[in-house]
Design a protein around this motif. Structure first.
Motif, mmCIF file in Angstrom:
data_model
loop_
_atom_site.group_PDB
_atom_site.id
_atom_site.type_symbol
_atom_site.label_atom_id
_atom_site.label_comp_id
_atom_site.label_asym_id
_atom_site.label_seq_id
_atom_site.Cartn_x
_atom_site.Cartn_y
_atom_site.Cartn_z
ATOM 1 N N TYR A 180 43.820 33.769 24.192
ATOM 2 C CA TYR A 180 44.448 34.877 24.915
ATOM 3 C C TYR A 180 45.956 34.810 24.743
ATOM 4 C CZ TYR A 180 39.855 35.621 26.724
ATOM 5 O OH TYR A 180 38.518 35.876 26.789
ATOM 6 N N VAL A 181 46.539 35.937 24.421
ATOM 7 C CA VAL A 181 47.969 36.021 24.169
ATOM 8 C C VAL A 181 48.757 35.891 25.468
ATOM 9 C CG1 VAL A 181 49.789 37.539 23.295
ATOM 10 C CG2 VAL A 181 47.582 37.451 22.146
ATOM 11 N N ALA A 182 48.212 36.420 26.549
ATOM 12 C CA ALA A 182 48.922 36.419 27.827
ATOM 13 C C ALA A 182 48.019 35.892 28.932
ATOM 14 C CB ALA A 182 49.378 37.836 28.168
ATOM 15 N N ALA A 183 48.640 35.412 29.990
ATOM 16 C CA ALA A 183 47.896 34.900 31.141
ATOM 17 C C ALA A 183 47.491 36.015 32.097
ATOM 18 C CB ALA A 183 48.742 33.859 31.876
ATOM 19 N N GLU A 184 47.913 37.231 31.814
ATOM 20 C CA GLU A 184 47.555 38.361 32.680
ATOM 21 C C GLU A 184 46.658 39.320 31.896
ATOM 22 O OE1 GLU A 184 51.263 39.032 30.558
ATOM 23 O OE2 GLU A 184 50.966 37.670 32.217
ATOM 24 N N PRO A 185 46.009 40.237 32.592
ATOM 25 C CA PRO A 185 45.101 41.172 31.928
ATOM 26 C C PRO A 185 45.808 42.045 30.902
ATOM 27 C CG PRO A 185 44.894 41.329 34.314
ATOM 28 C CD PRO A 185 46.070 40.454 34.029
ATOM 29 N N ASP A 186 45.052 42.414 29.908
ATOM 30 C CA ASP A 186 45.580 43.290 28.867
ATOM 31 C C ASP A 186 44.853 44.631 28.970
ATOM 32 O OD1 ASP A 186 46.859 44.307 26.700
ATOM 33 O OD2 ASP A 186 45.717 43.189 25.233
ATOM 34 N N GLY A 187 45.205 45.392 29.953
ATOM 35 C CA GLY A 187 44.559 46.684 30.157
ATOM 36 C C GLY A 187 44.180 46.872 31.609
ATOM 37 N N PRO A 188 43.433 47.922 31.882
ATOM 38 C CA PRO A 188 43.080 48.227 33.273
ATOM 39 C C PRO A 188 42.114 47.206 33.847
ATOM 40 C CG PRO A 188 41.962 49.724 31.776
ATOM 41 C CD PRO A 188 42.887 48.894 30.942
ATOM 42 N N LEU A 189 42.223 47.015 35.135
ATOM 43 C CA LEU A 189 41.331 46.104 35.852
ATOM 44 C C LEU A 189 40.208 46.885 36.511
ATOM 45 C CD1 LEU A 189 43.941 43.820 37.635
ATOM 46 C CD2 LEU A 189 42.544 43.260 35.656
ATOM 47 N N VAL A 190 39.131 46.191 36.777
ATOM 48 C CA VAL A 190 38.036 46.763 37.567
ATOM 49 C C VAL A 190 38.525 46.838 39.006
ATOM 50 C CG1 VAL A 190 35.698 46.305 38.396
ATOM 51 C CG2 VAL A 190 36.308 45.790 36.031
ATOM 52 N N SER A 191 38.175 47.898 39.713
ATOM 53 C CA SER A 191 38.616 47.994 41.107
ATOM 54 C C SER A 191 37.798 47.047 41.979
ATOM 55 C CB SER A 191 38.477 49.429 41.615
ATOM 56 O OG SER A 191 37.126 49.812 41.639
ATOM 57 N N VAL A 192 38.483 46.410 42.905
ATOM 58 C CA VAL A 192 37.839 45.477 43.828
ATOM 59 C C VAL A 192 37.190 46.283 44.948
ATOM 60 C CG1 VAL A 192 38.203 43.545 45.392
ATOM 61 C CG2 VAL A 192 39.482 43.667 43.246
ATOM 62 N N ALA A 193 35.895 46.051 45.150
ATOM 63 C CA ALA A 193 35.152 46.804 46.164
ATOM 64 C C ALA A 193 34.116 45.918 46.827
ATOM 65 C CB ALA A 193 34.469 48.005 45.519
ATOM 66 N N ARG A 194 33.907 46.143 48.113
ATOM 67 C CA ARG A 194 32.867 45.405 48.828
ATOM 68 C C ARG A 194 31.473 45.872 48.446
ATOM 69 N NH1 ARG A 194 34.474 42.024 52.374
ATOM 70 N NH2 ARG A 194 36.498 42.161 53.340
ATOM 71 N N ASP A 195 31.407 47.082 47.913
ATOM 72 C CA ASP A 195 30.121 47.644 47.543
ATOM 73 C C ASP A 195 30.293 48.488 46.285
ATOM 74 O OD1 ASP A 195 27.408 47.988 47.861
ATOM 75 O OD2 ASP A 195 27.606 49.690 49.206
ATOM 76 N N PHE A 196 29.312 48.471 45.438
ATOM 77 C CA PHE A 196 29.297 49.326 44.255
ATOM 78 C C PHE A 196 27.841 49.599 43.922
ATOM 79 C CE2 PHE A 196 29.822 44.910 42.797
ATOM 80 C CZ PHE A 196 28.703 44.744 41.980
ATOM 81 N N ASP A 197 27.614 50.667 43.196
ATOM 82 C CA ASP A 197 26.251 51.014 42.805
ATOM 83 C C ASP A 197 25.797 50.078 41.704
ATOM 84 O OD1 ASP A 197 26.063 53.150 44.583
ATOM 85 O OD2 ASP A 197 26.895 54.572 43.131
ATOM 86 N N GLN A 198 24.600 49.550 41.875
ATOM 87 C CA GLN A 198 24.009 48.701 40.862
ATOM 88 C C GLN A 198 23.102 49.567 39.998
ATOM 89 O OE1 GLN A 198 23.227 45.656 44.246
ATOM 90 N NE2 GLN A 198 22.480 44.732 42.363
ATOM 91 N N GLY A 199 23.358 49.556 38.705
ATOM 92 C CA GLY A 199 22.547 50.337 37.782
ATOM 93 C C GLY A 199 21.206 49.680 37.512
#
Length: 161
Positions: free
Chosen positions: A131-150
């Motif tokens: 990894y070139v950087a210690a931080e994300p390279d692009g958008p992050l997934v949103s943090v949520a207490r609930d999400f739909d499971q496919g």
């Protein structure tokens, strides 16, 4: 650096390289092994364990499972865990857990070898951080207490076996 610089040094990624090229391994396992090459020994192992546990929690309906998984995927550190998750996303929960367990075994063995070499002060080949950087390279997934499971979470044909 010349080839002679590495003579007598152990390659801690050798098992991962072999697993990533082994045609007997399913493609997701080859991709997981390749994604772990170059990652720090302990970081790679504990990141895989943490991800597998979070996925298990979601699958088992643990109250904090979805939040834990979304926090891992939304964490502002390098992309290693996200990479592992998205290699497996949608493959079916049984395969996801089996493949992560398989990776954990490889990484645990790698860690044991590294520990023995360290105790002996044996030389190892330098690892090149993937990894070139210690931080994300692009958008992050949103943090949520609930999400739909496919469907991959509950319609996996292997669940009935």
């Amino acid at each position: 650096m010349t080839t002679g610089s590495f003579v007598g040094r152990f390659d801690l990624d050798l098992g991962l390289r072999d697993a990533s090229l082994d045609p007997a391994n399913r493609p997701t396992r080859r991709m997981l092994a390749a994604a772990a090459i170059g990652t720090e020994v302990n970081d790679a192992y504990y990141a895989a364990v943490e991800l597998r546990e979070a996925i298990e929690w979601v699958h088992d309906g643990h109250p904090g499972g979805k939040l834990k998984l979304s926090m891992i995927l939304g964490n502002a550190c390098d992309d290693y865990q996200r990479c592992l998750y998205f290699i497996l996303a949608g493959r079916g929960i049984v395969q996801m857990l089996e493949d992560l367990d398989w990776l954990e075994s490889l990484l645990e063995a790698r860690g044991r070898v590294a520990g023995k070499l360290f105790k002996r002060r044996a030389p190892v080949m330098p690892q090149v951080r993937p990894y070139v950087a210690a931080e994300p390279d692009g958008p992050l997934v949103s943090v949520a207490r609930d999400f739909d499971q496919g469907p991959s979470w509950y319609l996996d044909p292997q669940l009935s076996e």
